[in-house]
Design an enzyme around this catalytic site. Structure first.
Site, mmCIF file in Angstrom:
data_model
loop_
_atom_site.group_PDB
_atom_site.id
_atom_site.type_symbol
_atom_site.label_atom_id
_atom_site.label_comp_id
_atom_site.label_asym_id
_atom_site.label_seq_id
_atom_site.Cartn_x
_atom_site.Cartn_y
_atom_site.Cartn_z
ATOM 1 N N GLU A 60 0.834 -1.216 0.000
ATOM 2 C CA GLU A 60 0.000 0.000 0.000
ATOM 3 C C GLU A 60 0.864 1.260 0.000
ATOM 4 O O GLU A 60 1.764 1.422 0.828
ATOM 5 C CB GLU A 60 -1.004 0.039 1.165
ATOM 6 C CG GLU A 60 -2.012 1.200 1.055
ATOM 7 C CD GLU A 60 -2.725 1.263 -0.293
ATOM 8 O OE1 GLU A 60 -2.137 1.842 -1.237
ATOM 9 O OE2 GLU A 60 -3.850 0.743 -0.433
ATOM 10 N N ASP A 106 -7.012 0.111 -3.649
ATOM 11 C CA ASP A 106 -8.046 1.144 -3.756
ATOM 12 C C ASP A 106 -8.866 0.988 -5.039
ATOM 13 O O ASP A 106 -9.494 1.937 -5.488
ATOM 14 C CB ASP A 106 -7.394 2.523 -3.686
ATOM 15 C CG ASP A 106 -6.331 2.697 -4.771
ATOM 16 O OD1 ASP A 106 -6.182 1.808 -5.641
ATOM 17 O OD2 ASP A 106 -5.636 3.736 -4.750
ATOM 18 N N HIS A 115 -7.110 -0.811 -32.015
ATOM 19 C CA HIS A 115 -8.173 -0.170 -31.240
ATOM 20 C C HIS A 115 -7.571 0.897 -30.346
ATOM 21 O O HIS A 115 -6.419 0.804 -29.915
ATOM 22 C CB HIS A 115 -8.988 -1.185 -30.436
ATOM 23 C CG HIS A 115 -8.210 -1.978 -29.430
ATOM 24 N ND1 HIS A 115 -7.969 -1.519 -28.162
ATOM 25 C CD2 HIS A 115 -7.640 -3.202 -29.506
ATOM 26 C CE1 HIS A 115 -7.275 -2.451 -27.496
ATOM 27 N NE2 HIS A 115 -7.055 -3.476 -28.292
ATOM 28 N N HIS A 124 -19.133 -3.983 -36.231
ATOM 29 C CA HIS A 124 -19.619 -2.780 -36.927
ATOM 30 C C HIS A 124 -20.891 -2.313 -36.245
ATOM 31 O O HIS A 124 -21.726 -3.114 -35.805
ATOM 32 C CB HIS A 124 -19.820 -3.025 -38.428
ATOM 33 C CG HIS A 124 -20.882 -4.005 -38.785
ATOM 34 N ND1 HIS A 124 -22.170 -3.643 -39.105
ATOM 35 C CD2 HIS A 124 -20.849 -5.355 -38.871
ATOM 36 C CE1 HIS A 124 -22.879 -4.731 -39.374
ATOM 37 N NE2 HIS A 124 -22.106 -5.786 -39.236
ATOM 38 N N ASP A 172 -23.101 -8.839 -35.898
ATOM 39 C CA ASP A 172 -22.210 -7.684 -36.108
ATOM 40 C C ASP A 172 -20.740 -8.034 -35.898
ATOM 41 O O ASP A 172 -19.854 -7.285 -36.342
ATOM 42 C CB ASP A 172 -22.576 -6.535 -35.151
ATOM 43 C CG ASP A 172 -23.905 -5.870 -35.475
ATOM 44 O OD1 ASP A 172 -24.502 -6.182 -36.512
ATOM 45 O OD2 ASP A 172 -24.344 -5.025 -34.662
#
Ligand code: AHR
Ligand code: AHR
Ligand code: AHR
Length: 480
Positions: free
Chosen positions: A203, A279, A398, A445, A470
């Site tokens: 942490e 967290d 992408h 698409h 699609d």
């Protein structure tokens, strides 16, 4: 026996045991994990075969012709410390109500002793958690843990972790976590070389040794299968690691707690995390196959026996693809199969990747824009990348879940964003092209623009309506 039988013999029993690939006790015959399919929302549990390896064929048949997510990773220890979709905390996840994403059930295929199984492929945004675990270490109590991971799947974001964390999903201060970290974050600690490293997430710090910064004793480790181990007890902790497919564990650090305030004594809270930070930081990626947490500080000898057990399980790679074969170097065109759009092919207009109506009588420039050269996957050689015919050096990638045509900038991010794994078309026609780094997402698409869509999700292009159609494309020799 299994790893948890070995820990029991050593006097440090498992209090949590998670794996989608195999039973971690020789006598365990209960469920390993639950999957939910996209077609009708139905769930099923996947259990071990008599070999102890998960019954991947049961998953394949349940998920045939649709998508599946891993919804529960069961605790095999008998304590009920199951892992489920992580809730929001200090940070929100990308799903509705701030939950993290669930993992695809098919993103991480492997074999164990020749039998197929699936690991948990964590993309950025994905995470699992149990904030009400029982029997895990609290305060400064002793514990151990190990995980088997994919040493080639990582990034530098916070934090691909497995282990003990806050029950509030919030950062409650130094020493409130003790988890295995794997990746090449340089925000806190680092080891030798450029990473990835096994570190301990304690942490507000990933620790690679006694110093809060660089510790040269912690090596870069990137075997395809990595065993990572972290353990801690009052003013003593250790990091160990190995090739999970052969050889033995090495000790990368063993010694006193960090001198920075808050880490000695520790204030462990006992929640369990997978793929995220304490967290709910959820920018990291990695692949988890199996892991456990123990009560008590396991001896090096006990851990060495566990490593031998992992090696004997014989983790190995297997194919990431299915359906019609693609040939590297060939030129292809990809035709949509949704009823609206069967004369449309994947093309581009500048950097926008779209579908356009193309035929043998189309202009040469349009034919070129709908033609793609198949390349070995830039980010994983088991999958493929698609280079533009009219713009050599530019690939379909992408970015923020839209497909773009961009020049290859040589970065690891670009390579991963430009890597797609074909599988048999979800609607029974052609191929569906799964994003390697986001295996819940496929070329899709939507309003004639290409995205990587998931079968349900927060974006308009994640709509379940018409999803299978699609995402299914018939691939043929290219127009140009
Ligand atoms: O310790 C590194 C990270 O810092 C923790 O995982 C997270 O809770 C905090 O942001
Ligand atoms: O497309 C999803 C992610 O968005 C890509 O991996 C990254 O390049 C961008 O942040
Ligand atoms: O891309 C054309 C259509 O647009 C898709 O079939 C449909 O899902 C969306 O409305």
């Amino acid at each position: 026996g299994g790893p948890c039988d070995i820990y029991s013999s050593g006097g440090t029993p498992c209090v949590a045991a998670h794996s989608t690939t195999r039973a971690l006790y020789s006598a365990y015959t209960g469920p390993l994990y639950q999957v939910q399919r996209g077609s009708d929302g139905a769930t099923t549990t996947i259990s071990p075969l008599s070999s102890g390896v998960a019954n991947a064929a049961a998953q394949d048949s349940f998920c045939a012709g649709t998508t599946c997510l891993i919804t529960i990773i069961y605790d095999q220890s008998g304590r009920g410390n199951h892992l489920t979709q992580a809730p929001p905390g200090g940070f929100n996840g990308p799903e509705s109500n701030g939950y993290d994403n669930l993992a695809s059930a098919i993103g991480a295929p492997v074999t164990l002793n020749g039998q197929k199984a699936y690991g948990v492929f964590i993309s950025p945004g994905t995470g699992y958690r149990n904030n009400a675990a029982s029997g895990t270490a609290r305060g400064d109590a002793a514990e151990g843990m190990y995980a088997v991971l994919d040493g080639t799947h990582y990034n530098g974001a916070c934090c691909f972790d497995y282990g003990n964390a806050e029950t509030s999903s919030r950062d409650t201060g130094n020493g409130h976590m003790e988890a295995i970290y794997f990746g090449d974050s340089t925000v806190w600690g680092t080891g030798s070389g450029s990473g990835p490293w096994v570190m301990a997430d304690l942490e507000n710090g990933l620790f690679s040794g006694s110093s809060a910064g660089n510790n040269a004793g912690d090596p870069s480790i990137s075997y395809r299968f990595v065993t990572a181990a972290v353990k801690g007890q009052p003013n003593q902790w250790a990091i160990r690691g190995a090739n999970a497919a052969s050889g033995s564990l090495s000790t990368f650090y063993s010694g006193a707690r960090p001198t920075v305030s808050g880490y000695n004594p520790m204030s462990k809270e006992g929640a369990i995390i997978l793929g995220i930070g304490g967290d709910n930081s959820n920018g990291a990626q990695g692949t988890f196959y199996e892991g456990v947490m123990t009560s008590g500080y396991p001896s090096d000898a006990t851990e060495n026996s566990v490593q031998a057990n992992i090696v004997a399980a014989k983790y190995a790679v297997t194919s990431l693809t299915s359906g019609p074969a693609l040939t590297v170097g060939s030129s292809i065109s990809l035709r949509a199969t949704t009823a609206c759009c069967t004369t449309r092919y994947i093309a581009h207009t500048g950097s926008t990747v779209n579908t356009q109506v193309v035929s043998s009588s189309s202009a040469a420039a349009l034919k070129q824009s709908a033609s793609w050269t198949v390349r070995t996957g830039l980010g994983n050689s088991g999958c493929f990348s698609f280079e533009s015919k009219d713009t050599p050096g530019s690939y379909i990638r992408h970015n923020n879940f839209a497909l773009l045509l961009n020049a290859n900038d040589g970065s690891k991010q670009f390579a991963e964003d430009a890597t797609f794994c074909p599988q048999a078309g979800l609607n029974g026609q052609g191929s569906s092209l799964r994003a390697w780094g986001y295996p819940t997402r496929y070329f899709r698409h939507y309003n004639n623009i290409l995205y990587i869509g998931s079968n349900g999700g927060v974006h308009t292009f994640d709509a379940t309506t018409s999803f299978n159609d699609d995402v299914s494309f018939v691939i043929s020799a290219s127009f140009a």
